[in-house]
Design an enzyme around this catalytic site. Structure first.
Site, short mmCIF file in Angstrom:
data_model
loop_
_atom_site.label_atom_id
_atom_site.label_comp_id
_atom_site.label_asym_id
_atom_site.label_seq_id
_atom_site.Cartn_x
_atom_site.Cartn_y
_atom_site.Cartn_z
N PRO A 1 0.84 -1.20 0.00
CA PRO A 1 0.00 0.00 0.00
C PRO A 1 0.88 1.25 0.00
O PRO A 1 1.77 1.37 0.82
CB PRO A 1 -0.78 -0.11 1.32
CG PRO A 1 -0.60 -1.52 1.79
CD PRO A 1 0.70 -1.98 1.22
N GLU A 2 0.62 2.14 -0.93
CA GLU A 2 1.38 3.38 -0.98
C GLU A 2 0.59 4.46 -0.26
O GLU A 2 -0.52 4.25 0.19
CB GLU A 2 1.61 3.78 -2.44
CG GLU A 2 2.43 2.76 -3.20
CD GLU A 2 3.83 3.27 -3.52
OE1 GLU A 2 4.10 4.45 -3.26
OE2 GLU A 2 4.64 2.49 -4.02
N LYS B 1 2.74 7.02 5.31
CA LYS B 1 2.18 5.69 5.21
C LYS B 1 1.46 5.30 6.49
O LYS B 1 1.16 4.12 6.71
CB LYS B 1 3.28 4.70 4.89
CG LYS B 1 3.86 4.98 3.53
CD LYS B 1 4.95 4.04 3.18
CE LYS B 1 5.38 4.32 1.75
NZ LYS B 1 6.42 3.39 1.34
N ARG C 1 15.61 -0.96 -2.25
CA ARG C 1 14.44 -0.78 -3.12
C ARG C 1 14.95 -0.55 -4.53
O ARG C 1 15.93 0.17 -4.75
CB ARG C 1 13.61 0.43 -2.67
CG ARG C 1 13.24 0.44 -1.19
CD ARG C 1 12.36 -0.75 -0.80
NE ARG C 1 11.13 -0.78 -1.58
CZ ARG C 1 10.05 -0.03 -1.29
NH1 ARG C 1 10.07 0.79 -0.28
NH2 ARG C 1 8.97 -0.14 -2.02
#
Ligand SMILES: [Zn+2]
Length: 251
Positions: A2-3, A53, A234
């Protein structure tokens, strides 16, 4: 994963519970041990906001419940009496609706989280000056692509939008912060805001470089490169032709 924009959608849906005294249950054993229900049950929910977030639910009496979805967490709003499947972490029942959280690995009462996070990229309007200030206080030899994911500097930018906004403004993710001008940093932040807001509003733009290693850059035709970046490794994607500046030291 989820962003930030998924969190903002959840925050929007949960607004139906704001202003009501909530019945609070924590069916999942891992949530029950946190003793949240006894502290929150019957309290009025004052606000729900997404910061980066994190979803912050403020209850009367100054209690702030922080929910971070990590990889699998999911919030839904159901009718108050609708059947609830599985074993959710949290059920918040209002007068007509219920907010339900499944797989909420991070769920805690936390008064300090809002202070530790950087300004939210999706705030209206975004506090670009404050973001820039934080980015300039960070070590200036840090790669810009890595810094954009640091939630203490700017909250809410995930890996996808980091990659896309750097490409949009022709800034290599590998450039040191100190080598990127204030104007370029502002342009990247504002691109991230624009792209994320479009997705939040349901009119997403096509991804240009994310997960397109080896495909042609939509702007200049050069093959897109990728390499892991930062302590969390990432994956960064960039066009070596039109995002000039640096290449990863190890590539
Ligand atoms: Zn290119």
């Amino acid at each position: 994963m989820p962003e930030g924009d998924a969190l903002h959608r959840a925050a929007r849906r949960l607004q139906v519970l704001v202003g009501q005294e909530l019945q609070v249950e924590t069916p999942h054993p891992r949530a029950a041990v946190k003793q949240l229900a006894p502290r929150l049950d019957g309290r009025r929910l004052e606000s729900v906001e997404a910061i980066g977030k994190n979803l912050l639910l403020r209850f009367e009496g100054g209690l702030v419940l922080r929910s971070h979805l990590r990889m699998k967490g999911r919030w839904r709003v159901l009718g108050r009496e609708s059947p609830v499947f599985g074993t959710p972490w949290l059920v918040l029942r209002g007068e007509r609706h219920a907010g339900v959280l499944w797989n909420g690995p991070v769920l805690e009462i936390d008064r300090g989280v809002a202070l530790r996070l950087g300004p939210d990229i999706l705030a209206e309007p975004p506090a670009y000056d404050a973001m820039l200030e934080r980015l300039r206080r960070a070590p200036q030899d840090r790669a810009v692509g890595d810094a954009l994911l640091d939630q203490r500097l700017v909250a809410g930018i995930g890996n996808v939008w980091k990659v896309e906004s750097l490409w949009a403004e022709r800034v290599s993710p590998w450039r040191a912060l100190g080598d990127v001008s204030d104007d370029d940093l502002r342009a990247v932040l504002s691109a991230a805001n624009r792209l994320m807001r479009a997705r939040l509003d349901g009119t997403p733009e096509r991804r240009q470089v994310y997960r397109r290693k080896g495909h042609s850059c939509p702007r200049c035709g050069t093959p897109i490169e990728s390499w892991p970046q930062g302590d969390d490794a990432r994956m960064a994607y960039w066009c070596p032709q039109c995002q000039r500046g640096e290449a990863p030291a190890t590539a």
